[in-house]
Motif scaffolding. Structure first.
Motif, short mmCIF file in Angstrom:
data_model
loop_
_atom_site.label_atom_id
_atom_site.label_comp_id
_atom_site.label_asym_id
_atom_site.label_seq_id
_atom_site.Cartn_x
_atom_site.Cartn_y
_atom_site.Cartn_z
N ALA A 41 64.67 97.56 85.98
CA ALA A 41 62.91 98.03 86.49
C ALA A 41 62.26 98.50 87.88
O ALA A 41 61.03 99.28 87.78
CB ALA A 41 62.48 97.78 85.11
N ALA A 42 62.63 97.13 87.99
CA ALA A 42 61.81 96.38 89.07
C ALA A 42 62.08 97.37 90.24
O ALA A 42 62.20 97.24 91.19
CB ALA A 42 61.21 95.15 89.36
N THR A 75 64.44 93.37 84.19
CA THR A 75 64.17 92.85 85.28
C THR A 75 64.68 91.21 85.57
O THR A 75 64.79 90.74 84.29
CB THR A 75 62.97 93.27 85.86
N GLY A 114 61.48 97.61 80.18
CA GLY A 114 62.54 97.69 81.03
C GLY A 114 62.51 96.23 81.31
O GLY A 114 62.60 95.14 80.45
N TYR A 150 54.14 98.76 81.61
CA TYR A 150 55.48 98.88 80.76
C TYR A 150 55.27 97.62 79.58
O TYR A 150 54.46 97.05 79.69
CB TYR A 150 56.90 98.23 81.85
N THR A 176 59.53 93.78 78.60
CA THR A 176 60.22 93.76 79.51
C THR A 176 61.28 92.83 78.96
O THR A 176 61.34 91.86 77.86
CB THR A 176 60.22 92.76 81.02
N LEU A 224 55.58 94.80 85.75
CA LEU A 224 55.69 96.16 85.52
C LEU A 224 54.67 96.22 84.08
O LEU A 224 54.55 97.89 84.35
CB LEU A 224 57.47 95.73 84.56
N GLU A 225 54.49 95.12 83.74
CA GLU A 225 53.86 94.88 82.80
C GLU A 225 52.56 95.02 83.34
O GLU A 225 51.45 96.56 82.36
CB GLU A 225 53.94 94.16 81.79
N LYS A 244 58.13 89.82 88.18
CA LYS A 244 58.17 91.02 88.58
C LYS A 244 58.41 91.85 87.01
O LYS A 244 57.55 92.86 87.05
CB LYS A 244 60.08 91.28 88.82
N THR A 302 61.15 101.85 88.92
CA THR A 302 59.89 101.28 89.19
C THR A 302 58.51 102.55 88.49
O THR A 302 58.03 103.17 88.37
CB THR A 302 58.78 100.81 90.03
#
Length: 333
Positions: free
Chosen positions: A150-151, A174, A172, A189, A192, A183-184, A179, A156
């Motif tokens: 996801a990163a 990672t 996601g 997201y 994760t 993402l959050e 990261k 992304t």
């Protein structure tokens, strides 16, 4: 204009994953455009993991030529027309990155017309994610979507696209806690999964307690294996990458074996398909129009890690493979 320019060449075929020593920053005369060509001064170019496959030589079924020692690297680039049949000063997108000056054929240059608010956004890798989520997986309102890798450049954007298409929950994966936080906090997201922090099956059960409806996979390997077990009946899997094998030090970039429970595929009625833009020629323009609208409305971000200066370019691919980028990796000249 200087008489020479800089370009990045492959020194040798790497033994395992590439290192900066496998590349060299060379000097060469600035090329003169031939009939039908344009001289372009590059300003940005994309570092993409598929170069590992081209360098490794395992290019069967890949629509790009292999790279041999002595060859100049290539890939998507943005530049300004200096000379040739196109208008001087016109920004263009072409495939001769990894050099200060390029001479693509005019027919191989795409003039940029302002569809996207920032020309650099034309290097975004969102078309594959958008196509996979609209043509193969077909995200529906209320879906739970799992994005592996996801990163990365695709991931992304994929999570944000899934949300804009109606997903209720986006998870996601990672390899970095930092990261995961980004993402959050930055990209919306909901949860994760961290590679190697705990078994993926256990983490997915917690991150997606009601199961997964859609998987956009850029990795393969154990993450894809676990996603099959976490999938709901009728789940749709779209494969857009295979980084687990492509970036393995034990492989040459052209294979990515994965164990899948075919019994679960059968009993859950799971569909699984690989996405190729060649099969969906209408996606590019549709994606770009929506991407431009979303960018202007502030509904999506284009995250990328900037590598500043051609002198840093020989280390850009090894850094990408080592996971030191968030989003796309773009060399700025």
């Amino acid at each position: 204009m200087n008489a020479t320019h800089r370009l990045v060449r492959l020194v040798r075929r790497p033994a395992g994953l590439p290192t900066p020593d496998d590349f060299t920053l060379a000097q060469a005369p600035i090329p003169r455009p031939e009939a039908g060509q344009v001289l372009v001064r590059n300003t940005h170019f994309l570092v993409f993991p598929g170069l590992r496959t081209l360098i490794g030589g395992e290019t069967r079924d890949v629509p790009l030529p292999p790279l041999h020692p002595g060859d100049t690297l290539f890939g998507p680039a943005i530049g300004e027309v200096i000379d040739g049949p196109l208008e001087k000063g016109q920004p263009v997108l072409h495939l001769q990155g990894w050099r200060d000056y390029a001479t693509p054929a005019a027919a191989e240059c795409r003039p940029l017309d302002g569809t996207l608010p920032d020309p650099v956004a034309h290097l975004a890798q969102g078309s594959a994610a958008y196509g996979a989520l609209t043509r193969l997986a077909e995200v529906q309102e209320g879906d739970t979507v799992f994005v592996t890798g996801a990163a990365g450049a695709v991931g992304t954007l994929a999570g944000q696209i899934a949300r804009l298409l109606g997903a209720a929950r986006v998870v996601g994966s990672t390899g970095s806690p930092d990261k995961a936080r980004r993402l959050e906090r930055e990209l919306g997201y909901d949860a994760t999964v961290l590679r190697e922090a705990a078994p993926i099956d256990m983490q997915l059960a917690e991150a997606a307690p009601d199961g997964i409806d859609v998987v956009l996979d850029t990795v393969g390997g154990e993450q894809l294996t676990a996603a099959v077990h976490a999938a709901n009946r009728g789940a749709r899997f779209a494969l857009v990458g295979a980084l687990d094998g492509q970036l393995s030090p034990d492989r040459a970039g052209g294979s990515a074996p994965t164990v899948l429970d075919t019994y679960r595929l059968l009993t859950k009625g799971i569909t699984i398909a690989g996405y190729s833009g060649v099969d969906h020629p209408d996606v590019g323009a549709e994606w770009e129009a929506r991407f431009g609208d979303w960018l202007r409305a502030g509904e999506i971000r284009f995250p990328y890690t900037s590598v500043r200066g051609m002198e840093r370019a020989p280390g850009a691919l090894p850094q990408l493979i080592a996971g030191r980028s968030f989003g796309a990796a773009i060399v700025e000249l």
